[in-house]
Design a protein around this motif. Structure first.
Motif, short mmCIF file in Angstrom:
data_model
loop_
_atom_site.label_atom_id
_atom_site.label_comp_id
_atom_site.label_asym_id
_atom_site.label_seq_id
_atom_site.Cartn_x
_atom_site.Cartn_y
_atom_site.Cartn_z
N ASP A 6 0.87 -1.18 0.00
CA ASP A 6 0.00 0.00 0.00
C ASP A 6 0.90 1.23 0.00
O ASP A 6 1.36 1.69 1.04
CB ASP A 6 -0.90 -0.01 1.24
CG ASP A 6 -1.87 1.16 1.26
OD1 ASP A 6 -1.70 2.09 0.43
OD2 ASP A 6 -2.78 1.16 2.10
N ARG A 7 1.19 1.73 -1.19
CA ARG A 7 2.13 2.85 -1.31
C ARG A 7 1.61 4.12 -0.64
O ARG A 7 2.39 4.96 -0.22
CB ARG A 7 2.45 3.14 -2.78
CG ARG A 7 3.15 1.99 -3.49
CD ARG A 7 3.76 2.45 -4.81
NE ARG A 7 4.97 3.21 -4.58
CZ ARG A 7 5.21 4.40 -5.13
NH1 ARG A 7 4.34 4.96 -5.93
NH2 ARG A 7 6.34 5.03 -4.88
N ASP A 8 0.31 4.27 -0.58
CA ASP A 8 -0.26 5.48 0.03
C ASP A 8 0.08 5.58 1.51
O ASP A 8 0.17 6.67 2.06
CB ASP A 8 -1.79 5.50 -0.15
CG ASP A 8 -2.19 5.69 -1.60
OD1 ASP A 8 -1.36 6.22 -2.37
OD2 ASP A 8 -3.32 5.32 -1.95
N ARG A 9 0.24 4.44 2.16
CA ARG A 9 0.52 4.43 3.60
C ARG A 9 1.99 4.21 3.91
O ARG A 9 2.40 4.20 5.07
CB ARG A 9 -0.34 3.36 4.28
CG ARG A 9 -1.83 3.71 4.27
CD ARG A 9 -2.70 2.56 4.82
NE ARG A 9 -2.15 1.99 6.03
CZ ARG A 9 -1.98 0.69 6.23
NH1 ARG A 9 -2.36 -0.16 5.31
NH2 ARG A 9 -1.47 0.24 7.34
N CYS A 10 2.81 4.01 2.88
CA CYS A 10 4.25 3.80 3.08
C CYS A 10 4.88 5.05 3.68
O CYS A 10 4.60 6.17 3.26
CB CYS A 10 4.89 3.48 1.73
SG CYS A 10 6.69 3.43 1.77
N LEU A 11 5.76 4.84 4.65
CA LEU A 11 6.43 5.95 5.33
C LEU A 11 7.80 6.26 4.73
O LEU A 11 8.47 7.19 5.15
CB LEU A 11 6.61 5.62 6.81
CG LEU A 11 5.34 5.33 7.60
CD1 LEU A 11 5.68 4.87 9.01
CD2 LEU A 11 4.47 6.57 7.64
N GLY A 12 8.23 5.41 3.77
CA GLY A 12 9.53 5.64 3.14
C GLY A 12 10.70 5.30 4.04
O GLY A 12 11.79 5.84 3.87
N ALA A 13 10.47 4.44 5.00
CA ALA A 13 11.53 4.11 5.96
C ALA A 13 12.65 3.29 5.32
O ALA A 13 13.78 3.31 5.78
CB ALA A 13 10.95 3.34 7.14
N GLY A 14 12.35 2.55 4.28
CA GLY A 14 13.38 1.83 3.54
C GLY A 14 13.79 0.50 4.11
O GLY A 14 14.72 -0.13 3.60
N MET A 15 13.14 0.05 5.15
CA MET A 15 13.52 -1.24 5.74
C MET A 15 13.33 -2.39 4.75
O MET A 15 14.11 -3.33 4.72
CB MET A 15 12.69 -1.51 7.01
CG MET A 15 12.95 -0.52 8.13
SD MET A 15 14.68 -0.47 8.62
CE MET A 15 14.90 -2.11 9.28
N CYS A 16 12.30 -2.29 3.95
CA CYS A 16 12.03 -3.35 2.98
C CYS A 16 13.16 -3.46 1.95
O CYS A 16 13.63 -4.56 1.65
CB CYS A 16 10.69 -3.11 2.29
SG CYS A 16 10.56 -1.49 1.52
N ALA A 17 13.58 -2.32 1.42
CA ALA A 17 14.62 -2.32 0.40
C ALA A 17 15.97 -2.78 0.97
O ALA A 17 16.78 -3.38 0.27
CB ALA A 17 14.76 -0.92 -0.21
N LEU A 18 16.21 -2.51 2.25
CA LEU A 18 17.44 -2.97 2.88
C LEU A 18 17.39 -4.48 3.13
O LEU A 18 18.40 -5.17 3.00
CB LEU A 18 17.64 -2.26 4.22
CG LEU A 18 18.05 -0.78 4.16
CD1 LEU A 18 18.02 -0.17 5.55
CD2 LEU A 18 19.43 -0.65 3.54
N THR A 19 16.22 -4.98 3.45
CA THR A 19 16.07 -6.39 3.82
C THR A 19 15.97 -7.30 2.61
O THR A 19 16.55 -8.39 2.61
CB THR A 19 14.82 -6.56 4.71
OG1 THR A 19 14.91 -5.64 5.80
CG2 THR A 19 14.71 -7.98 5.23
N ALA A 20 15.25 -6.87 1.59
CA ALA A 20 15.06 -7.69 0.39
C ALA A 20 15.20 -6.80 -0.85
O ALA A 20 14.23 -6.48 -1.52
CB ALA A 20 13.69 -8.37 0.42
#
Ligand code: SF4
Length: 71
Positions: A6-20
């Motif tokens: 859900d991109r509308d609720r994404c906070l842009g923290a980046g944990m997902c991109a760092l993890t996978a």
């Protein structure tokens, strides 16, 4: 597995991109999540589940692909 975000609720923290990083990226403007691979291969499932768990906004949803197979 099949992933949705859900991109509308994404906070842009980046944990997902760092993890996978093979599955998630962030856009350059706002840093919101970009889903690179909604149906990643099995070897990436563990990292995807971790990414979903560490996402501070809980906007990554992981579901079984299709109706009968849990992959
Ligand atoms: S970890 Fe969650 S909040 Fe952070 S960029 Fe990824 S989807 Fe967005």
């Amino acid at each position: 597995m099949e992933i949705s975000v859900d991109r509308d609720r994404c906070l842009g923290a980046g944990m997902c991109a760092l993890t996978a990083p093979e599955v998630f990226d962030q856009d350059e403007q706002e840093g919101r999540v970009l889903l690179l691979d909604a149906r990643p291969p099995r070897e990436r499932h563990a990292a995807v589940r971790i990414a979903a768990g560490v996402c501070p906004a809980s906007v990554i949803t992981v579901a079984p692909r299709g109706s009968s197979r849990a992959d």
